[in-house]
Design a protein around this motif. Structure first.
Motif, PDB file in Angstrom:
ATOM      1  N   GLU A   1      -4.787   1.808  -5.728  1.00  0.00           N
ATOM      2  CA  GLU A   1      -4.291   3.115  -5.328  1.00  0.00           C
ATOM      3  C   GLU A   1      -5.389   3.929  -4.647  1.00  0.00           C
ATOM      4  OE1 GLU A   1      -0.888   3.975  -8.721  1.00  0.00           O
ATOM      5  OE2 GLU A   1      -2.838   4.925  -8.873  1.00  0.00           O
ATOM      6  N   ASP A   2      -4.993   4.748  -3.678  1.00  0.00           N
ATOM      7  CA  ASP A   2      -5.958   5.679  -3.093  1.00  0.00           C
ATOM      8  C   ASP A   2      -5.934   6.976  -3.907  1.00  0.00           C
ATOM      9  OD1 ASP A   2      -3.774   7.283  -2.215  1.00  0.00           O
ATOM     10  OD2 ASP A   2      -3.600   6.041  -0.420  1.00  0.00           O
ATOM     11  N   TRP A   3      -6.866   7.873  -3.595  1.00  0.00           N
ATOM     12  CA  TRP A   3      -6.991   9.093  -4.390  1.00  0.00           C
ATOM     13  C   TRP A   3      -5.782  10.008  -4.236  1.00  0.00           C
ATOM     14  CZ3 TRP A   3     -10.034   8.696  -8.160  1.00  0.00           C
ATOM     15  CH2 TRP A   3     -11.253   8.006  -8.062  1.00  0.00           C
TER      16      TRP A   3
ATOM     17  N   GLN B   1       0.818  -1.217   0.000  1.00  0.00           N
ATOM     18  CA  GLN B   1       0.000   0.000   0.000  1.00  0.00           C
ATOM     19  C   GLN B   1       0.851   1.267   0.000  1.00  0.00           C
ATOM     20  OE1 GLN B   1      -3.391   0.336  -0.256  1.00  0.00           O
ATOM     21  NE2 GLN B   1      -3.298  -1.819  -0.745  1.00  0.00           N
TER      22      GLN B   1
ATOM     23  N   PRO C   1     -10.635   2.575  -7.547  1.00  0.00           N
ATOM     24  CA  PRO C   1     -10.829   1.637  -6.428  1.00  0.00           C
ATOM     25  C   PRO C   1     -12.270   1.161  -6.369  1.00  0.00           C
ATOM     26  CG  PRO C   1     -10.629   3.898  -5.634  1.00  0.00           C
ATOM     27  CD  PRO C   1     -10.292   3.930  -7.087  1.00  0.00           C
TER      28      PRO C   1
ATOM     29  N   LEU D   1     -15.625   7.627   0.731  1.00  0.00           N
ATOM     30  CA  LEU D   1     -14.502   7.318  -0.151  1.00  0.00           C
ATOM     31  C   LEU D   1     -14.503   8.208  -1.389  1.00  0.00           C
ATOM     32  CD1 LEU D   1     -14.675   3.409  -0.012  1.00  0.00           C
ATOM     33  CD2 LEU D   1     -13.148   4.908   1.279  1.00  0.00           C
TER      34      LEU D   1
END
Length: 402
Positions: free
Chosen positions: A100-102, A42, A130, A145
């Motif tokens: 991936e996160d924002w 992550q 995501p 989210l």
């Protein structure tokens, strides 16, 4: 003392051949291991080694260095000459990975804006948003989210400066797609260089922003899951077909669906001119292949047709559902019978299709059986070849080739 020869003594043509080979050094299993290692870690996936406008560089994470740096990227770091030669390959595809996160995505957008090599060499951008577990196309629960407000405008701005962009992949959940749709549709800019679109659910709106698109593929895993569950009607498929029909230069269309006479006729009504048509499906065709033939014969420009797996076509091939039957008593006889029925069904399917589609040159049954025909006054002769079908859709493990 004589100087030892090195790679730098080779001319550029030879080094480019070496670069082409190095890119494919990793096996599929090694790519999978790298993919899952990155998911577990992550960490930011895009600590790129290129200099931005301010002259700074970002080092790779020590934790994920071995997973993130592929052989091609490592080779490019050995000298400026290798970097210049490898740059068109390294920067050809820009990927936003599913895990991936924002905020990682925002960092990547900043890097894209500052990296000259991206603007020059990027030909493919793949955006995988995501996805919440259990989202089957109806939207899912994404409360809390939501992406940052600026991500849609920055993504649009960065895509707009890629003058050589040929392929765009957009596979993101419905709530995020609606956010992007609002931003993209409010702009007058269109992506005229894009020739191939690979779309997930609820992404049909991007077709209108790509006036020169020639290939549209909707065979991503999200379509497969959606068509299996089918809790939300079939409006998503209808919207995609309608939007694709407005693409004036479209010549290749494929969509994962539970195909029927009615669904295929809807495709014909809006895109009768296409040359390549693929009809994959995780479920059997409604009423079998025979029900589709009256519509297939209407595609007079069709040169390549791809069907679902043989057992989905209702042409007499129904293999055992459990492989244990091959291990039991007389298992070898069962195997021989299944192989015989498979060959008979392939010939039957080929005869049915080529008899109706008189201009067809190439038929695919599933993803690995290619059928060609030689027509003559003495009858038709079929040739069967086992090989992977070339598709616009990329394998997810290729996200980390470099």
């Amino acid at each position: 003392m004589d100087r030892q020869p090195s790679l730098n003594d080779l001319n550029d043509d030879v080094l480019l051949e070496i670069i082409a080979v190095v890119k494919h050094l990793f096996s599929v299993e090694e790519r999978k291991e790298r993919f899952y290692a990155i998911q577990r870690n992550q960490q930011s996936l895009w600590h790129e080694m290129s200099k931005g406008k301010d002259g700074t560089t970002s080092p790779l994470s020590d934790i994920s260095r071995s997973q993130l740096v592929g052989p091609l990227m490592a080779l490019s770091m050995t000298s400026r000459r290798f970097r210049n030669l490898a740059a068109p390959t390294i920067y050809r595809s820009i990927n936003f990975a599913p895990n991936e996160d924002w905020w990682t995505a925002l960092g990547k957008l900043d890097w894209m804006a500052n990296c000259e090599a991206v603007r020059v060499f990027a030909k493919s951008v793949r955006i995988y948003g995501p996805t919440q577990q259990g989202d089957d196309g109806g939207g899912g629960d994404y409360k809390g989210l939501e992406p940052p407000d600026q991500i849609a405008s920055r993504l649009h701005g960065n895509l707009s400066i890629l003058s050589n962009l040929k392929e765009l992949t957009l596979v993101i959940p419905q709530p995020y797609s609606e956010i992007l749709k609002t931003t993209f549709e409010s702009s007058s800019h269109s992506f005229e260089s894009v020739r191939t679109l690979i779309l997930g659910l609820h992404a049909e709106w991007i077709i209108a922003k790509c006036p020169n698109v020639e290939v549209i593929s909707a065979c991503d895993w999200s379509w497969m899951r959606y068509n299996v569950n089918r809790k939300h009607g079939d409006q998503v498929s209808t919207d995609l077909i309608k939007a694709a029909g407005a693409a004036k230069r479209l010549r290749h269309f494929e969509m994962h669906n539970r195909w029927s006479h009615t669904r295929l006729d809807a495709v014909y009504q809006v895109m009768p001119q296409i040359h390549v048509l693929a009809l994959p499906g995780g479920m059997p065709y409604k009423a079998g292949l025979e029900a589709l033939l009256p519509v297939l014969r209407l595609f007079t420009n069709l040169k390549v047709l791809a069907l679902a797996e043989l057992r989905r076509l209702d042409v007499g091939f129904h293999p055992p559902r459990c492989g244990n039957v091959y291990r039991g008593p007389n298992g070898h006889l069962v195997r021989k019978r299944v192989e015989r029925e498979r060959e008979e069904a392939k010939i039957k399917a080929a005869r049915m299709v080529f008899a109706k589609c008189l201009n067809l040159e190439e038929l695919w049954i599933g993803d690995c059986v290619k059928v060609t025909i030689v027509r003559s006054g003495h009858g038709n002769e079929f040739f069967f070849t086992s090989m992977p079908r070339p598709t616009p859709h990329r394998n997810r493990w290729d996200l980390f080739d470099n």
